[in-house]
Motif scaffolding. Structure first.
Motif, PDB file in Angstrom:
ATOM      1  N   SER A 171       8.245  15.528  -5.404  1.00 18.58           N
ATOM      2  CA  SER A 171       7.738  15.370  -4.042  1.00 18.58           C
ATOM      3  C   SER A 171       7.211  13.956  -3.818  1.00 18.58           C
ATOM      4  CB  SER A 171       6.622  16.389  -3.787  1.00 18.58           C
ATOM      5  OG  SER A 171       6.035  16.203  -2.529  1.00 18.58           O
ATOM      6  N   GLY A 172       6.529  13.405  -4.812  1.00 19.86           N
ATOM      7  CA  GLY A 172       5.996  12.058  -4.680  1.00 19.86           C
ATOM      8  C   GLY A 172       7.087  11.015  -4.604  1.00 19.86           C
ATOM      9  N   SER A 173       8.156  11.205  -5.372  1.00 22.42           N
ATOM     10  CA  SER A 173       9.238  10.207  -5.389  1.00 22.42           C
ATOM     11  C   SER A 173       9.922  10.100  -4.041  1.00 22.42           C
ATOM     12  CB  SER A 173      10.260  10.567  -6.472  1.00 22.42           C
ATOM     13  OG  SER A 173      11.016  11.712  -6.108  1.00 22.42           O
ATOM     14  N   GLU A 174       9.908  11.159  -3.271  1.00 27.95           N
ATOM     15  CA  GLU A 174      10.546  11.123  -1.958  1.00 27.95           C
ATOM     16  C   GLU A 174       9.782  10.240  -0.978  1.00 27.95           C
ATOM     17  OE1 GLU A 174      10.751  15.210  -0.947  1.00 27.95           O
ATOM     18  OE2 GLU A 174      12.349  15.685  -2.398  1.00 27.95           O
ATOM     19  N   LYS A 175       8.478  10.098  -1.216  1.00 33.90           N
ATOM     20  CA  LYS A 175       7.662   9.239  -0.346  1.00 33.90           C
ATOM     21  C   LYS A 175       7.494   7.839  -0.940  1.00 33.90           C
ATOM     22  CE  LYS A 175       4.371  12.225  -0.715  1.00 33.90           C
ATOM     23  NZ  LYS A 175       3.073  12.918  -0.629  1.00 33.90           N
ATOM     24  N   GLY A 176       7.580   7.765  -2.268  1.00 33.48           N
ATOM     25  CA  GLY A 176       7.283   6.520  -2.957  1.00 33.48           C
ATOM     26  C   GLY A 176       5.804   6.449  -3.290  1.00 33.48           C
ATOM     27  N   PHE A 182      -3.091   2.105 -20.490  1.00 32.36           N
ATOM     28  CA  PHE A 182      -2.521   2.744 -19.306  1.00 32.36           C
ATOM     29  C   PHE A 182      -1.279   1.978 -18.872  1.00 32.36           C
ATOM     30  CE2 PHE A 182      -7.017   3.836 -19.111  1.00 32.36           C
ATOM     31  CZ  PHE A 182      -7.009   5.168 -18.720  1.00 32.36           C
ATOM     32  N   SER A 183      -0.430   2.682 -18.129  1.00 33.67           N
ATOM     33  CA  SER A 183       0.729   2.043 -17.498  1.00 33.67           C
ATOM     34  C   SER A 183       0.771   2.432 -16.028  1.00 33.67           C
ATOM     35  CB  SER A 183       2.037   2.468 -18.182  1.00 33.67           C
ATOM     36  OG  SER A 183       2.073   2.044 -19.522  1.00 33.67           O
ATOM     37  N   LEU A 184       1.189   1.496 -15.195  1.00 34.37           N
ATOM     38  CA  LEU A 184       1.356   1.743 -13.768  1.00 34.37           C
ATOM     39  C   LEU A 184       2.849   1.759 -13.448  1.00 34.37           C
ATOM     40  CD1 LEU A 184       0.225   1.934 -10.815  1.00 34.37           C
ATOM     41  CD2 LEU A 184       0.433  -0.569 -10.758  1.00 34.37           C
ATOM     42  N   TYR A 185       3.324   2.853 -12.870  1.00 33.59           N
ATOM     43  CA  TYR A 185       4.721   2.992 -12.464  1.00 33.59           C
ATOM     44  C   TYR A 185       4.813   3.100 -10.950  1.00 33.59           C
ATOM     45  CZ  TYR A 185       5.982   4.002 -17.320  1.00 33.59           C
ATOM     46  OH  TYR A 185       6.185   3.918 -18.676  1.00 33.59           O
ATOM     47  N   TYR A 186       5.954   2.662 -10.447  1.00 39.31           N
ATOM     48  CA  TYR A 186       6.273   2.955  -9.057  1.00 39.31           C
ATOM     49  C   TYR A 186       7.400   3.971  -9.070  1.00 39.31           C
ATOM     50  CZ  TYR A 186       7.277   2.562  -4.125  1.00 39.31           C
ATOM     51  OH  TYR A 186       7.458   2.858  -2.803  1.00 39.31           O
ATOM     52  N   ILE A 187       7.141   5.152  -8.501  1.00 45.30           N
ATOM     53  CA  ILE A 187       8.095   6.257  -8.512  1.00 45.30           C
ATOM     54  C   ILE A 187       8.693   6.401  -7.122  1.00 45.30           C
ATOM     55  CG2 ILE A 187       8.426   8.692  -9.043  1.00 45.30           C
ATOM     56  CD1 ILE A 187       7.431   7.138 -11.421  1.00 45.30           C
ATOM     57  N   SER A 188      10.002   6.214  -7.006  1.00 42.23           N
ATOM     58  CA  SER A 188      10.638   6.339  -5.709  1.00 42.23           C
ATOM     59  C   SER A 188      12.094   6.745  -5.898  1.00 42.23           C
ATOM     60  CB  SER A 188      10.559   5.016  -4.936  1.00 42.23           C
ATOM     61  OG  SER A 188      11.259   5.122  -3.707  1.00 42.23           O
ATOM     62  N   SER A 189      12.549   7.587  -4.994  1.00 48.05           N
ATOM     63  CA  SER A 189      13.960   7.987  -5.020  1.00 48.05           C
ATOM     64  C   SER A 189      14.817   7.054  -4.163  1.00 48.05           C
ATOM     65  CB  SER A 189      14.102   9.425  -4.493  1.00 48.05           C
ATOM     66  OG  SER A 189      13.576   9.527  -3.175  1.00 48.05           O
ATOM     67  N   LYS A 190      14.180   6.052  -3.541  1.00 50.75           N
ATOM     68  CA  LYS A 190      14.902   5.136  -2.660  1.00 50.75           C
ATOM     69  C   LYS A 190      15.217   3.845  -3.417  1.00 50.75           C
ATOM     70  CE  LYS A 190      12.398   6.933   1.324  1.00 50.75           C
ATOM     71  NZ  LYS A 190      11.456   6.614   2.427  1.00 50.75           N
ATOM     72  N   PRO A 191      16.485   3.480  -3.510  1.00 55.41           N
ATOM     73  CA  PRO A 191      16.877   2.266  -4.248  1.00 55.41           C
ATOM     74  C   PRO A 191      16.194   1.013  -3.716  1.00 55.41           C
ATOM     75  CG  PRO A 191      18.803   3.585  -3.710  1.00 55.41           C
ATOM     76  CD  PRO A 191      17.667   4.190  -2.966  1.00 55.41           C
ATOM     77  N   PRO A 198       0.814  -1.215   0.000  1.00 53.09           N
ATOM     78  CA  PRO A 198       0.000   0.000   0.000  1.00 53.09           C
ATOM     79  C   PRO A 198       0.847   1.264   0.000  1.00 53.09           C
ATOM     80  CG  PRO A 198      -0.814  -1.577   1.612  1.00 53.09           C
ATOM     81  CD  PRO A 198       0.519  -2.078   1.150  1.00 53.09           C
ATOM     82  N   LYS A 199       0.592   2.102  -0.950  1.00 58.17           N
ATOM     83  CA  LYS A 199       1.208   3.422  -1.050  1.00 58.17           C
ATOM     84  C   LYS A 199       0.153   4.368  -1.607  1.00 58.17           C
ATOM     85  CE  LYS A 199       5.674   2.746   0.005  1.00 58.17           C
ATOM     86  NZ  LYS A 199       6.439   3.538   0.991  1.00 58.17           N
ATOM     87  N   GLN A 200       0.463   5.652  -1.588  1.00 59.22           N
ATOM     88  CA  GLN A 200      -0.439   6.601  -2.229  1.00 59.22           C
ATOM     89  C   GLN A 200      -0.456   6.360  -3.737  1.00 59.22           C
ATOM     90  OE1 GLN A 200       0.874  10.486  -0.355  1.00 59.22           O
ATOM     91  NE2 GLN A 200      -1.337  10.802  -0.457  1.00 59.22           N
ATOM     92  N   VAL A 201      -1.634   6.525  -4.331  1.00 59.09           N
ATOM     93  CA  VAL A 201      -1.810   6.313  -5.758  1.00 59.09           C
ATOM     94  C   VAL A 201      -2.176   7.646  -6.404  1.00 59.09           C
ATOM     95  CG1 VAL A 201      -2.974   4.959  -7.537  1.00 59.09           C
ATOM     96  CG2 VAL A 201      -2.670   4.000  -5.248  1.00 59.09           C
ATOM     97  N   PHE A 202      -1.491   7.937  -7.502  1.00 55.58           N
ATOM     98  CA  PHE A 202      -1.735   9.181  -8.232  1.00 55.58           C
ATOM     99  C   PHE A 202      -1.938   8.851  -9.708  1.00 55.58           C
ATOM    100  CE2 PHE A 202       0.510  10.399  -4.452  1.00 55.58           C
ATOM    101  CZ  PHE A 202       0.062  11.672  -4.131  1.00 55.58           C
ATOM    102  N   TYR A 203      -2.448   9.826 -10.457  1.00 54.79           N
ATOM    103  CA  TYR A 203      -2.478   9.700 -11.913  1.00 54.79           C
ATOM    104  C   TYR A 203      -1.865  10.947 -12.511  1.00 54.79           C
ATOM    105  CZ  TYR A 203      -6.650  12.725 -11.954  1.00 54.79           C
ATOM    106  OH  TYR A 203      -7.526  13.778 -11.795  1.00 54.79           O
ATOM    107  N   TYR A 204      -1.297  10.789 -13.701  1.00 50.86           N
ATOM    108  CA  TYR A 204      -0.566  11.895 -14.312  1.00 50.86           C
ATOM    109  C   TYR A 204      -1.457  12.620 -15.320  1.00 50.86           C
ATOM    110  CZ  TYR A 204       3.060  14.601 -16.608  1.00 50.86           C
ATOM    111  OH  TYR A 204       3.801  15.634 -17.109  1.00 50.86           O
ATOM    112  N   LYS A 205      -1.766  13.892 -14.993  1.00 56.20           N
ATOM    113  CA  LYS A 205      -2.589  14.737 -15.854  1.00 56.20           C
ATOM    114  C   LYS A 205      -3.794  13.950 -16.363  1.00 56.20           C
ATOM    115  CE  LYS A 205       1.096  17.886 -17.226  1.00 56.20           C
ATOM    116  NZ  LYS A 205       1.850  18.511 -18.343  1.00 56.20           N
ATOM    117  N   GLY A 206      -4.254  14.253 -17.576  1.00 60.17           N
ATOM    118  CA  GLY A 206      -5.293  13.477 -18.236  1.00 60.17           C
ATOM    119  C   GLY A 206      -6.339  12.891 -17.312  1.00 60.17           C
ATOM    120  N   ASP A 207      -6.632  11.615 -17.519  1.00 56.37           N
ATOM    121  CA  ASP A 207      -7.644  10.910 -16.747  1.00 56.37           C
ATOM    122  C   ASP A 207      -7.056   9.619 -16.208  1.00 56.37           C
ATOM    123  OD1 ASP A 207     -10.070  12.617 -17.191  1.00 56.37           O
ATOM    124  OD2 ASP A 207      -9.571  12.195 -19.275  1.00 56.37           O
ATOM    125  N   ASN A 208      -7.897   8.897 -15.465  1.00 55.04           N
ATOM    126  CA  ASN A 208      -7.455   7.643 -14.874  1.00 55.04           C
ATOM    127  C   ASN A 208      -8.605   6.657 -14.916  1.00 55.04           C
ATOM    128  OD1 ASN A 208      -8.846   7.370 -12.005  1.00 55.04           O
ATOM    129  ND2 ASN A 208      -8.445   9.532 -12.348  1.00 55.04           N
TER     130      ASN A 208
END
Length: 597
Positions: free
Chosen positions: A504-509, A578-587, A471-481
């Motif tokens: 900002s989102g990548s810092e939290k994951g 659609f594509s689902l990505y996981y965005i995180s700055s933590k390796p 479980p993490k926060q879920v976002f969508y990029y512009k457009g629709d979802n």
């Protein structure tokens, strides 16, 4: 009409309304629109999550451009019954039934106000017709399944007018026995003061649904009543009633904007200016009046051609003294459309507020010619039956549902055709009532059973599986979802707009969903944000409603795409990718643990 007969008839309308509106209302693949799944469903979610109910929020930002009453109602249901579609959409169902009941009451008030005359057979039957026509029109059959603002607005505006009629004419009094704009032929007994106070409260609630348009329409309709039926002297004689109603109106309307101004100051006033002035009248984007006029005809289906006939008859005979009530109903219809005709950006559903007077007009305007009566009814029968058979064929060809549902659709549309055709000759009232019941059941099967088979807004189970594992926060990029994802995971899927949001989102994951045609833009934003964009966790295809429930094919779908879909008997090629990505700055937050891929 006795108190019992009123209660029984309204109870019948309630039971029938629940029967035809409830199927499919709780399904994520049911009828929806962009405004519903991006705004009306999510705003109360964010209010509940924050525990803050004075200020509506969406995408973690104050949503001050719309009043909060509908959001409060949905938030209350979310708290009581959990976050689900039925909790949100049940209000549309209730307001639709209420609108039908108000149509019954107003029609009785106008055309048979003597409560002690006639029984059910003589006096109630004609009033049932417009109530049923409102309940079974396409506009109500679709909007009752949605958590939007337009149907509640129509209800409160109509409620305001109903209480005004009770105040101006009194129970059982013929307040229209005057000349157009003239004085009364005899003393007209007004109703108790409380009715005008109720009207003021209802007008205030309409303002808390969608701003000043509700009180504006209701106020114009009431002024037109004075102009057509007279009674201006009553305003002077009953000035205390007017003064108290103004006090009651502002007591309902004023607290929320005052609190918002105190809390948000310039942000609130700028949002208000943008919503009421700039976005409505000064934007470069514009839609023409045909959207509103054509929208009313669409919402009135299958009764649209009956209204065209009544409208043409009003042009010929509307100024004759015996048609004053019909003239006022026509004026009410036009007044309800006027604010939206002036807007630069228009949507068809806006004019559902004009449906009750339009339906009452077509029900009350007598037929001067048997020939034209038959023509109007039979065009309605032919047009909507042909449209219904097209949808049935579409459902059969693309295998959207089972044979039992298709058989029901065929049965209901045949019953509608037969009785609508008969209504054009003899037995008009009874045949029309049967036709209305039939088309209500047909619309139930079409919108509640067949339409969900398209799979629009269906959330892929693989997507839910991934989101549940970590479980993490879920976002969508512009457009629709995939619009119903927020409902499925029971928290608002918010929007990422800028490289700063991405950073900002990548810092939290975070999980990020992106539409295929926004992917290049996302990659560029990731470079600007200094965020690595790995391979997607999941690629999937889905339909989603674009602007309205009838537009679901992916952007850019061509005639050739539809021909291919027809040949293959599959709509899969028309879905949006659609594509689902996981965005995180933590390796450590890599994707190696995802076995589903």
């Amino acid at each position: 009409m006795s108190g019992l007969s009123k209660t029984v008839i309204i109870l019948m309308l309630f039971v029938f309304g629940v029967l035809i509106f409830l199927p499919g209302i709780y399904k994520e693949t049911g009828i929806t629109s962009k405004d519903e799944y991006l705004l009306t469903l999510r705003t109360p979610m964010e209010m509940v999550a924050r525990g803050e109910y004075a200020t509506p929020y969406v995408d973690n930002t104050p949503r001050l451009k719309k009043p909060p009453l509908m959001y409060w109602l949905i938030s209350a249901n979310y708290n009581l019954f959990g976050i689900n579609l039925l909790s949100a959409r049940v209000w549309g169902l209730l307001f639709a039934i209420g609108l039908s009941a108000l149509t019954l009451l107003i029609y009785r008030k106008l055309f048979d106000p003597d409560e002690d005359s006639g029984g059910v057979r003589q006096s109630v039957l004609p009033a049932i017709v417009p109530a049923l026509l409102v309940l079974t029109a396409v506009g109500t059959s679709t909007q009752a399944r949605l958590a939007l603002l337009d149907l509640p607005l129509a209800f409160f505006v109509t409620l305001t007018v109903y209480f005004f009629l009770l105040w101006k004419g009194g129970e059982g009094e013929r307040a229209w026995d005057t000349g157009i704009g003239g004085g009364a032929k005899g003393a007209v007994k007004g109703g108790p003061r409380r009715y005008l106070l109720y009207a003021a409260i209802a007008a205030g609630l309409s303002a808390l649904i969608k701003g000043p348009v509700g009180p504006g329409v209701a106020g114009l309709v009431m002024l037109l009543h004075f102009f057509i039926f007279g009674g201006w002297g009553e305003l002077r004689r009953r000035w205390v009633d007017l003064l108290l109603s103004i006090v009651f109106f502002f007591a309902v309307v004023a607290p929320w904007p005052v609190v918002m101004y105190i809390k948000w100051g310039g942000l609130f006033t700028s949002e208000l200016f943008n919503e009421l002035i700039y976005a409505r009248f000064m934007t470069s984007y514009s839609t023409g009046p045909e959207v509103i006029i054509g929208g009313l005809m669409l919402l009135l289906l299958p009764w649209s051609f009956l209204y065209v006939r009544a409208f043409l008859a009003m042009l010929l005979h509307g100024l004759e003294p015996q048609y004053k009530r019909q003239l006022w109903l026509l004026a009410w219809t036009l007044a309800a459309m006027l604010p939206f005709l002036l807007l630069k950006v228009k949507f068809e559903r806006y004019v559902i507020v004009a449906m009750p007077p339009a339906i009452m007009t077509l029900s009350a305007m007598p037929y001067k010619s048997t020939f034209w009566k038959g023509v109007a009814f039979r065009i309605c029968a032919l047009f909507y039956s042909a449209l219904g058979l097209f949808f049935i064929s579409f459902g059969y060809w693309f295998r959207l549902t089972n044979g039992a549902v298709l058989a029901l659709l065929i049965l209901f549309i045949l019953l509608f055709f037969v009785f609508m055709w008969r209504a054009g000759s003899k037995g008009r009232t009874k045949s029309l009532i049967v036709a209305a019941f039939s088309v209500g059941l047909f619309n139930m099967a079409l919108f509640g059973l067949l339409y969900p088979g398209l799979g629009i807004q269906r959330t892929p189970p693989e997507l839910l599986y991934i989101l549940e594992q970590k479980p993490k926060q879920v976002f969508y990029y512009k457009g629709d979802n995939p619009g119903m994802l927020s409902i499925r995971i029971k928290r608002s899927v918010q929007k990422v707009l800028t490289p700063g949001d991405l950073k900002s989102g990548s810092e939290k994951g975070i999980y990020l969903i992106v539409e295929e045609d926004k992917l290049t833009d996302l990659k560029y934003a990731a470079v600007l944000a200094g965020v690595s964009l790995n391979e997607p966790l999941l690629k999937f295809k889905s339909f989603y409603s674009r602007r309205s429930w009838v537009k679901f094919a992916r952007k850019g779908a061509t005639g050739e795409d539809w021909k291919r879909a027809y040949k293959e008997r599959s709509l899969d090629g028309l879905k949006t990718r659609f594509s689902l990505y996981y965005i995180s700055s933590k390796p450590a937050d890599g994707r190696g643990s995802w076995e589903i891929l």
